[in-house]
Design a protein around this motif. Structure first.
Motif, short mmCIF file in Angstrom:
data_model
loop_
_atom_site.label_atom_id
_atom_site.label_comp_id
_atom_site.label_asym_id
_atom_site.label_seq_id
_atom_site.Cartn_x
_atom_site.Cartn_y
_atom_site.Cartn_z
N PHE A 194 -0.15 -3.45 0.72
CA PHE A 194 0.25 -2.05 0.60
C PHE A 194 1.11 -1.69 1.80
O PHE A 194 0.80 -2.07 2.93
N ASN A 195 2.18 -0.94 1.56
CA ASN A 195 3.08 -0.60 2.65
C ASN A 195 3.36 0.90 2.64
O ASN A 195 3.82 1.44 1.64
N LEU A 196 3.06 1.56 3.73
CA LEU A 196 3.29 3.00 3.82
C LEU A 196 4.79 3.31 3.70
O LEU A 196 5.60 2.70 4.39
N PRO A 197 5.14 4.27 2.83
CA PRO A 197 6.55 4.67 2.77
C PRO A 197 6.95 5.47 4.01
O PRO A 197 6.10 6.06 4.67
N TRP A 198 8.23 5.48 4.31
CA TRP A 198 8.81 6.28 5.39
C TRP A 198 8.32 5.89 6.78
O TRP A 198 8.29 6.70 7.71
N GLY A 199 7.91 4.63 6.95
CA GLY A 199 7.54 4.14 8.28
C GLY A 199 6.42 4.92 8.93
O GLY A 199 5.35 5.10 8.34
N PRO A 200 6.65 5.44 10.15
CA PRO A 200 5.57 6.11 10.88
C PRO A 200 5.37 7.58 10.50
O PRO A 200 4.49 8.24 11.06
N VAL A 201 6.16 8.09 9.56
CA VAL A 201 6.13 9.53 9.26
C VAL A 201 4.75 10.00 8.81
O VAL A 201 4.21 11.00 9.33
N ILE A 202 4.14 9.32 7.84
CA ILE A 202 2.85 9.77 7.28
C ILE A 202 1.74 9.78 8.34
O ILE A 202 1.04 10.78 8.49
N PRO A 203 1.53 8.68 9.10
CA PRO A 203 0.47 8.75 10.12
C PRO A 203 0.72 9.82 11.18
O PRO A 203 -0.21 10.48 11.63
N ILE A 204 1.99 9.99 11.58
CA ILE A 204 2.29 11.01 12.60
C ILE A 204 2.00 12.41 12.07
O ILE A 204 1.39 13.24 12.76
N VAL A 205 2.42 12.68 10.83
CA VAL A 205 2.14 13.99 10.21
C VAL A 205 0.63 14.20 10.09
O VAL A 205 0.11 15.28 10.40
#
Length: 430
Positions: free
Chosen positions: A376-387
């Motif tokens: 599984f790969n998070l879309p948009w790189g670091p955006v989701i964890p940072i948000v």
């Protein structure tokens, strides 16, 4: 032996059912009124906000789960990403989170019982005490929840909620959705308070990542299952809030058992009895299961060297009696300290001590771990964890200082415990 283990492991759909069962509980039965009191009809948007936040956190858990096939969840992720001390803190608060949740469920059961039998209202402390002490004694005697009981609990809570949505949707009145806010205007700070209260209803999904070692092909199935579970639960919760608001309007904020009251309004005594039974069975059943699992979290900490070995002591029926008694005392003190709404907020606050480190760990793993094409790969790189991190911190900033201290107090208590344990281990080696 390998074949037997594989046979007993959880497949994709079993993981989803386990996740839904672990999340849907007393929160959605008893908390819609709390959100309505703060935000009125706009509480529907609070649930959407919480759903998006929890989905983003769940995606971080799904990403972190790519790299591990064994049990551990937040503790494992934090230890791997940030070292022994942070791993200890997250592991330590994991036990605290379970104790707080158990106290919250005991008060939830008492709240639901009083909603059905108002004459019991003066006996809150007695009811809660009997529940917690009784379950502790039951576990010391070596009794635990059977699979049949768990299946009954799952059905008993889902049937009333599904029927409520399916029937109640035909009794919605458009006029009940106005005004949007209580008294016609938004009160500053109420959105964050409502979001934190309702966040409790979404907690529990992290249990799936903790049980990764019991799953078939955890790297592939766990990330997908986490997303499916959270999307299903979020959609279901939004429908429940819409139907509750559409039936009760402003009266939703005044009811101690909102779904029970709403169903009673459209289905009479049958609706009232069905939801009351579902609430009590669901909350009571989860409380029984929690009373079995919680002390074993303490045992796991003792066995891994995080807590003193005495917590792992067992009696002749293999029950961890020391951990059970210690947990019982702390659970009683927390349960006596406040109402269900108050404790639900504390329980939600304490979970962020697991969620935020996991989101941070994902950022670290992006630099330190190798990905496989099938992961599984998070879309948009670091955006989701940072948000997810920023929104979580924003919610915590809005919290009353007393609740924040109680909710995250285990982190402070854990600091001296960590150094005491380190000194003890050093002395034993010398």
């Amino acid at each position: 032996m390998v074949e037997e283990k594989a046979k007993n492991q959880l497949g994709f759909w079993s993981i989803i059912l386990l996740g839904i069962n672990g999340i849907i509980g007393s929160g959605i039965f008893l908390l819609p009124n709390q959100a309505a009191k703060l935000m009125g009809t706009a509480s529907i948007f609070v649930l959407i906000f919480d759903g998006l936040l929890v989905v983003s956190i769940a995606m971080c858990f799904a990403q972190a789960a790519n790299y591990f096939d064994r049990d551990g969840g937040p503790y494992l992720y934090a230890q791997d990403a940030f070292g022994e001390f942070i791993g200890f803190e997250v592991g330590f608060i994991t036990w605290a989170v379970r104790i707080i949740a158990e106290a919250t469920m005991a008060v939830a059961f008492q709240t639901a019982l009083v909603a059905t039998f108002p004459n019991l209202a003066p006996y809150k402390v007695l009811i809660v005490s009997i529940l917690i002490i009784g379950l502790a004694l039951m576990n010391i005697a070596g009794t635990h929840t059977s699979k049949i009981v768990i299946d009954v609990i799952t059905v008993s809570k889902l049937i009333p909620l599904v029927l409520f949505v399916a029937i109640g949707i035909f009794f919605i009145k458009g006029g009940n959705f106005t005004p949007l806010f209580p008294h016609g205007h938004y009160q500053s700070g109420s959105f964050a308070k409502a979001a934190l209260v309702m966040f409790y209803a979404f907690t529990g999904f992290e249990g799936l990542s903790v049980a990764a070692g019991d799953m078939t092909n955890a790297r592939k199935n766990l990330p997908k299952a986490l997303l499916v579970v959270m999307l299903c639960v979020t959609t279901f919760y939004i429908l429940i809030q819409i139907v509750s608001t559409g039936i009760l309007g402003s009266k939703l904020a005044q009811s101690p058992a909102p779904i029970q009251m709403a169903f009673a309004q459209i289905a009479g005594g049958f609706g009232n009895a069905l939801v009351a039974a579902g609430t009590l069975l669901s909350t009571g059943g989860l409380l029984v299961a929690s009373s079995y699992i919680t002390p074993r979290s303490g045992v796991a900490l003792a066995e891994s060297g995080i807590m003193p070995p005495i917590l792992g002591k067992r009696n002749r029926v293999n029950a961890p009696w020391v951990s059970i008694l210690v947990g019982m005392v702390i659970t009683l003190l927390i349960a006596w300290s406040g109402t269900f709404g108050f404790l639900a907020q504390i329980s939600a606050i304490s979970r962020f001590a697991q969620y935020i480190p996991t989101c941070l760990a994902v950022l670290v793993f992006a630099k330190t771990k190798k990905r496989r094409p099938e992961d599984f790969n998070l879309p948009w790189g670091p955006v989701i964890p940072i948000v997810a991190i920023l929104v979580s911190l924003w919610l915590l900033i809005q919290v009353d200082h007393k609740q924040l201290l109680i909710g995250l107090g285990a982190l402070l208590i854990g600091v001296p415990v960590y150094f005491i344990m380190k000194l003890t281990h050093h002395s034993s080696k010398v």
